[in-house]
Structure formats: C-alpha cells, structure tokens
Design a protein around this motif. Structure first.
Motif, PDB file in Angstrom:
ATOM      1  N   SER A  48      25.977 -74.381 -42.507  1.00 30.93           N
ATOM      2  CA  SER A  48      24.682 -74.372 -42.139  1.00 30.93           C
ATOM      3  C   SER A  48      24.177 -73.543 -41.029  1.00 30.93           C
ATOM      4  O   SER A  48      24.402 -73.870 -39.790  1.00 30.93           O
ATOM      5  N   TRP A  49      23.521 -72.408 -41.166  1.00 28.75           N
ATOM      6  CA  TRP A  49      23.296 -71.540 -40.232  1.00 28.75           C
ATOM      7  C   TRP A  49      22.115 -72.146 -39.281  1.00 28.75           C
ATOM      8  O   TRP A  49      22.056 -71.618 -38.089  1.00 28.75           O
ATOM      9  N   LYS A  50      21.349 -72.643 -39.978  1.00 28.61           N
ATOM     10  CA  LYS A  50      20.350 -73.204 -39.325  1.00 28.61           C
ATOM     11  C   LYS A  50      20.909 -74.159 -38.002  1.00 28.61           C
ATOM     12  O   LYS A  50      20.377 -74.283 -37.036  1.00 28.61           O
ATOM     13  N   TYR A  51      21.846 -75.120 -38.519  1.00 33.93           N
ATOM     14  CA  TYR A  51      22.692 -75.682 -37.495  1.00 33.93           C
ATOM     15  C   TYR A  51      23.375 -74.924 -36.360  1.00 33.93           C
ATOM     16  O   TYR A  51      23.229 -75.096 -35.183  1.00 33.93           O
ATOM     17  N   ILE A  52      23.999 -73.863 -36.884  1.00 38.42           N
ATOM     18  CA  ILE A  52      24.740 -73.031 -35.763  1.00 38.42           C
ATOM     19  C   ILE A  52      23.751 -72.502 -34.943  1.00 38.42           C
ATOM     20  O   ILE A  52      23.944 -72.494 -33.616  1.00 38.42           O
ATOM     21  N   TRP A  53      22.449 -71.777 -35.311  1.00 41.47           N
ATOM     22  CA  TRP A  53      21.726 -71.247 -34.448  1.00 41.47           C
ATOM     23  C   TRP A  53      20.915 -72.118 -33.722  1.00 41.47           C
ATOM     24  O   TRP A  53      20.461 -71.783 -32.173  1.00 41.47           O
ATOM     25  N   ARG A  54      20.884 -73.475 -34.040  1.00 39.64           N
ATOM     26  CA  ARG A  54      20.330 -74.475 -33.388  1.00 39.64           C
ATOM     27  C   ARG A  54      21.234 -74.838 -32.250  1.00 39.64           C
ATOM     28  O   ARG A  54      20.761 -75.451 -31.139  1.00 39.64           O
ATOM     29  N   THR A  55      22.463 -75.023 -32.527  1.00 37.28           N
ATOM     30  CA  THR A  55      23.566 -75.606 -31.715  1.00 37.28           C
ATOM     31  C   THR A  55      24.121 -74.684 -30.651  1.00 37.28           C
ATOM     32  O   THR A  55      24.924 -75.156 -29.420  1.00 37.28           O
ATOM     33  N   TYR A  56      24.159 -73.377 -31.047  1.00 33.61           N
ATOM     34  CA  TYR A  56      24.929 -72.233 -30.296  1.00 33.61           C
ATOM     35  C   TYR A  56      23.965 -71.243 -29.836  1.00 33.61           C
ATOM     36  O   TYR A  56      23.168 -70.576 -30.462  1.00 33.61           O
ATOM     37  N   HIS A  57      24.256 -70.655 -28.678  1.00 27.14           N
ATOM     38  CA  HIS A  57      23.749 -69.548 -28.240  1.00 27.14           C
ATOM     39  C   HIS A  57      24.732 -68.057 -28.460  1.00 27.14           C
ATOM     40  O   HIS A  57      26.078 -68.350 -28.082  1.00 27.14           O
ATOM     41  N   LEU A  58      24.145 -67.088 -28.948  1.00 24.62           N
ATOM     42  CA  LEU A  58      25.034 -65.771 -28.584  1.00 24.62           C
ATOM     43  C   LEU A  58      25.001 -65.193 -27.142  1.00 24.62           C
ATOM     44  O   LEU A  58      23.956 -65.230 -26.727  1.00 24.62           O
ATOM     45  N   THR A  59      26.022 -64.852 -26.867  1.00 24.00           N
ATOM     46  CA  THR A  59      26.039 -64.426 -25.308  1.00 24.00           C
ATOM     47  C   THR A  59      26.701 -63.114 -24.968  1.00 24.00           C
ATOM     48  O   THR A  59      27.877 -62.719 -25.838  1.00 24.00           O
ATOM     49  N   TYR A  60      26.322 -62.308 -24.132  1.00 30.71           N
ATOM     50  CA  TYR A  60      26.937 -60.956 -23.794  1.00 30.71           C
ATOM     51  C   TYR A  60      27.098 -60.972 -22.319  1.00 30.71           C
ATOM     52  O   TYR A  60      25.937 -61.058 -21.705  1.00 30.71           O
ATOM     53  N   ALA A  61      28.339 -60.935 -21.783  1.00 32.31           N
ATOM     54  CA  ALA A  61      28.261 -60.859 -20.445  1.00 32.31           C
ATOM     55  C   ALA A  61      27.683 -61.822 -19.546  1.00 32.31           C
ATOM     56  O   ALA A  61      27.095 -61.773 -18.457  1.00 32.31           O
ATOM     57  N   GLY A  62      27.887 -63.342 -20.106  1.00 31.28           N
ATOM     58  CA  GLY A  62      27.067 -64.265 -19.685  1.00 31.28           C
ATOM     59  C   GLY A  62      25.533 -64.436 -19.721  1.00 31.28           C
ATOM     60  O   GLY A  62      24.934 -65.190 -19.347  1.00 31.28           O
ATOM     61  N   GLU A  63      25.028 -63.625 -20.421  1.00 32.15           N
ATOM     62  CA  GLU A  63      23.394 -63.250 -20.644  1.00 32.15           C
ATOM     63  C   GLU A  63      23.515 -63.889 -22.151  1.00 32.15           C
ATOM     64  O   GLU A  63      23.896 -63.172 -23.241  1.00 32.15           O
ATOM     65  N   LYS A  64      22.316 -64.533 -22.447  1.00 32.57           N
ATOM     66  CA  LYS A  64      22.026 -65.277 -23.770  1.00 32.57           C
ATOM     67  C   LYS A  64      21.124 -64.100 -24.586  1.00 32.57           C
ATOM     68  O   LYS A  64      20.404 -63.559 -23.692  1.00 32.57           O
ATOM     69  N   LEU A  65      21.642 -64.057 -25.655  1.00 30.46           N
ATOM     70  CA  LEU A  65      20.827 -63.118 -26.521  1.00 30.46           C
ATOM     71  C   LEU A  65      19.738 -63.837 -27.173  1.00 30.46           C
ATOM     72  O   LEU A  65      19.672 -64.285 -28.430  1.00 30.46           O
TER      73      LEU A  65
END
Length: 91
Positions: A48-65
């Motif tokens: 469930s990608w809807k769940y994944i994007w609702r539950t997790y952030h993508l980050t790079y070097a501590g910054e949320k995308l």
C-alpha cells in the motif's frame, strides 16, 4: 540521451532516475523497484503505497523531500547519494 543518477535507500538497493528528475519521479522509481523485487523474490504482491507515503518521509542529508514537484538537484542530490525513509512523527 542524458546520463542517469543511481540513488540508494538506506539499505543496499540502487534506483536509477534521470538527472533532472523530480521527487515524484524518484518516488515512482522506488515503487517500481520494490514491486519488481517483491515479484522476483515471491514476497508480498501488493504494497500500500498510499500508506507508505502517509507514514514515511523520504530524506536526504536530514532534509525531508516534501515537495513532489521540486527537482532532486535543488535538494543537492547527486549521483550515488543515499535517500532514506524515516517515519513521520505524530502531530
């Protein structure tokens, strides 16, 4: 034809996107990668990608995308950089 960037998440798996890709294109590439990996390994067929994007952030070097329309270059993401999933905090 342009060159591509190979991005990894915090586990050893490479995802390739074009150099001028946006965050949304990276998310789609991650989705394709995980679906192909699950199909090859015979694991769970549906995530469930809807769940994944609702539950997790993508980050790079501590910054949320956070902005899907923003280019990866604007976040400073280069070839072979790591992008990680971090769990969102409750509000």
């Amino acid at each position: 034809m342009g060159t591509a960037r190979a991005l990894t998440r915090c586990a050893p798996a490479a995802v390739v996107v074009v150099q001028n890709a946006s965050v949304l294109e990276l998310k789609k590439a991650l989705r394709r990668h995980f679906q192909l990996r699950q199909a090859r390994q015979g694991g769970v067929q549906h995530l469930s990608w809807k769940y994944i994007w609702r539950t997790y952030h993508l980050t790079y070097a501590g910054e949320k995308l956070a902005d899907d329309r923003k280019k990866l270059r604007e976040y400073g993401i280069r070839n072979r950089d790591e992008v990680c999933f971090i769990k969102k905090l409750r509000k």
